[in-house]
Design an enzyme around this catalytic site. Structure first.
Site, short mmCIF file in Angstrom:
data_model
loop_
_atom_site.label_atom_id
_atom_site.label_comp_id
_atom_site.label_asym_id
_atom_site.label_seq_id
_atom_site.Cartn_x
_atom_site.Cartn_y
_atom_site.Cartn_z
N LYS A 1 13.34 45.48 34.66
CA LYS A 1 14.18 46.06 35.72
C LYS A 1 15.57 45.48 35.55
O LYS A 1 15.85 44.35 35.94
CB LYS A 1 13.66 45.71 37.11
CG LYS A 1 14.41 46.50 38.21
CD LYS A 1 14.47 45.78 39.53
CE LYS A 1 15.61 44.81 39.64
NZ LYS A 1 16.98 45.43 39.63
N GLU B 1 16.78 31.63 35.40
CA GLU B 1 18.11 31.14 35.05
C GLU B 1 19.01 31.60 36.17
O GLU B 1 19.23 32.80 36.35
CB GLU B 1 18.53 31.69 33.68
CG GLU B 1 19.79 31.02 33.14
CD GLU B 1 21.05 31.81 33.47
OE1 GLU B 1 21.79 31.35 34.38
OE2 GLU B 1 21.28 32.85 32.85
N CYS C 1 27.62 32.65 34.84
CA CYS C 1 26.93 31.60 35.59
C CYS C 1 27.26 30.21 35.06
O CYS C 1 27.18 29.22 35.79
CB CYS C 1 25.43 31.83 35.57
SG CYS C 1 24.77 32.12 33.91
N GLU D 1 29.25 28.94 44.36
CA GLU D 1 29.52 29.72 43.16
C GLU D 1 30.33 30.95 43.56
O GLU D 1 29.84 31.82 44.27
CB GLU D 1 28.21 30.13 42.49
CG GLU D 1 28.43 30.85 41.17
CD GLU D 1 27.13 31.22 40.49
OE1 GLU D 1 27.08 31.17 39.24
OE2 GLU D 1 26.16 31.57 41.20
#
Length: 479
Positions: free
Chosen positions: A170, A245, A279, A379
């Site tokens: 997906k 992750e 990231c 973040e």
């Protein structure tokens, strides 16, 4: 794109069971340019059933057969590389040249590195009289993001195929078209029916099915820490393997031994690369307190020289961020940096003055940031850098580790010093002196940046179960 409103299940492009669709938005124009089908629970379950059925035969294929398959895929990926790069640029806004060379090119690298690692990988070996066997983990549910889409698809699919797993992918519904091209490539390469399946959809629907389904043996997820927690919770009742992750807030330590001009300017550029949507971006630049003013001047000049513009323009350094919610989140966090007292060095709120449409963000640098400020802890996922000062190397390590994340860290300066400090950083990967990307190095994080590792031989291990066959060899002489 002929297959945009279909799913790839059991070796065929099939019509969706439901009727829901979603427009794909070009972030440079804010206008839709394609429409995809959105999967239902029934679509996802159909794909899982196909993968489960195919596992019995594909798991028994030989290493040679799977290597030949990976090599066929690699050949076709090379041929269609620019096509993949162009569609990624359109979906998520990366400059075309960067999308072809890096975004699409990294997919090629993952298949090449997996082939290299697989050639040397021992799927079974003897340990005394016991045979140690690495067997495929089973059916894998893969949930991948929009920011480096083919990168994360390839670094999951390649080792899964290499180890004999079957899978359901997906991709992100924000940037889904590159995954459709990828499925076409696997079909052309002759991946057996049911081994690879693709269902577009959202996380609460298709993603939840993959995370919770009893016929899924492993879920491999890349995305935000918040979403990763939801995936782990959904997976817990079936006790499946969960590989994640997740987010990051990576420090970049500039040692006193570093060339300040080189280190700071490279740090700014690396932070804003891909419009800051990585990231592992080094979003916290740590400099000696007494050289803060010098660092500010370098960072300002570097940020002001970065060209923000249309992805198709060869002069563009960074394009737009991916969509309106992301744009608004970044603007909110820039505002918090100002309100909380950080010194705005470059950029700031709003679009660049020459752009009146598209989700463009000004390359923004804050200085004299402290670790308790929001921009030092959250973040941001945009082209926003926070510069923090440190008094000593111990102070730098404490600041660097003062985060719930631990995906990556960077050190600039004397090599011996950097090597010593690397052992003290709580991060899954440390890059010294702006080192080049290494597709064979383990990639993954400590703490809330996830668990497990990807890339090269480390990816192969993630997709295998280990079996010990005790007494496999004749042990009469021993007894």
């Amino acid at each position: 794109m002929n297959n945009a409103q279909k799913f790839y299940i059991n070796g065929e492009w099939v019509e969706p069971i439901g009727r829901r669709t979603l427009d794909v938005i070009d972030p440079a124009t804010e206008q839709p340019f394609a429409t995809i089908a959105m999967g239902t629970v029934a679509d996802a379950e159909r794909a899982v059933a196909a993968a489960r059925s195919a596992f019995a035969s594909f798991s028994e294929t030989s290493k040679t057969e799977r290597l030949e398959l990976l090599n066929r895929i690699l050949v076709i990926l090379k041929r269609r590389n620019d096509e993949i790069g162009d569609i990624i640029s359109k979906e998520m806004g990366a400059p075309v040249c960067m999308a072809r060379s890096q975004q699409a090119g990294i997919g090629l690298s993952h298949f090449a590195e997996t082939i290299k690692a697989m050639e040397a990988f021992e799927f079974d070996y003897m340990q005394g009289t016991t045979q140690i066997v690495h067997e495929p983990v089973g059916v894998v549910g893969m949930i991948t993001p929009w920011n480096w889409p083919i990168n994360q698809i390839a670094c999951k699919v390649a080792p899964a195929l290499a180890t004999g797993c079957t899978m359901v992918l997906k991709p992100s519904e924000i940037a889904p078209l590159n995954a459709i091209l990828f499925a076409e490539i696997l079909h052309e390469a002759g991946v057996p029916k049911g081994v690879f399946n693709l269902v577009n959809g959202d996380g609460p629907t298709v993603g939840t099915v993959l995370a919770s389904h009893p016929d899924i043996d492993m879920v491999s997820f890349t995305g935000s820490t918040r979403a990763g927690i939801s995936v782990a919770q959904a997976a817990a009742p079936t006790v499946k393997r969960v590989h994640q992750e997740l987010g990051g807030k990576s420090p970049n330590i500039v040692l006193r031994s570093a060339d300040m001009e080189t280190a700071v300017s490279a740090g700014v550029r690396r932070c804003v690369d891909n419009s800051g949507q990585s990231c592992n971006a080094p979003t916290r630049l740590l400099v000696p307190m007494e050289r803060m003013d010098e660092a500010i001047g370098i960072a300002r000049r570097t940020a002001d020289a970065i060209t923000v513009g249309a992805p198709a323009d060869p002069a563009t350094d960074i394009g737009p961020v991916v969509n309106q919610p992301q744009f608004e989140k970044i603007q909110e966090l820039i505002g918090k940096g100002i309100v909380e007292g950080a010194e705005l060095v470059a950029g700031g709120p709003g679009r660049p003055a020459h752009l009146n449409a598209g989700y463009y963000v000004r390359p923004t640098v804050f200085a004299r940031v402290t670790s308790d400020m929001t921009i030092a802890r959250e973040e941001i996922f945009g082209p926003v850098l926070a510069i923090l000062g440190y008094e000593s190397e111990d102070d730098a390590i404490a600041i660097a580790n003062d985060t719930p994340y631990g995906l990556a860290a960077y050190i600039q300066g004397d090599l011996a010093e950097a090597r010593a400090l690397s052992r003290k950083l709580r991060a899954g990967i440390v890059r010294i002196n702006n080192s080049a990307w290494d597709g064979a190095a383990p990639f993954g994080g400590y703490k809330q940046s996830g668990n497990g590792r990807e890339y090269g031989k480390f990816g192969l291990h993630e997709f295998t179960e280990i079996k010990g066959v005790v007494g496999y060899a004749d042990n009469e002489a021993i007894s």
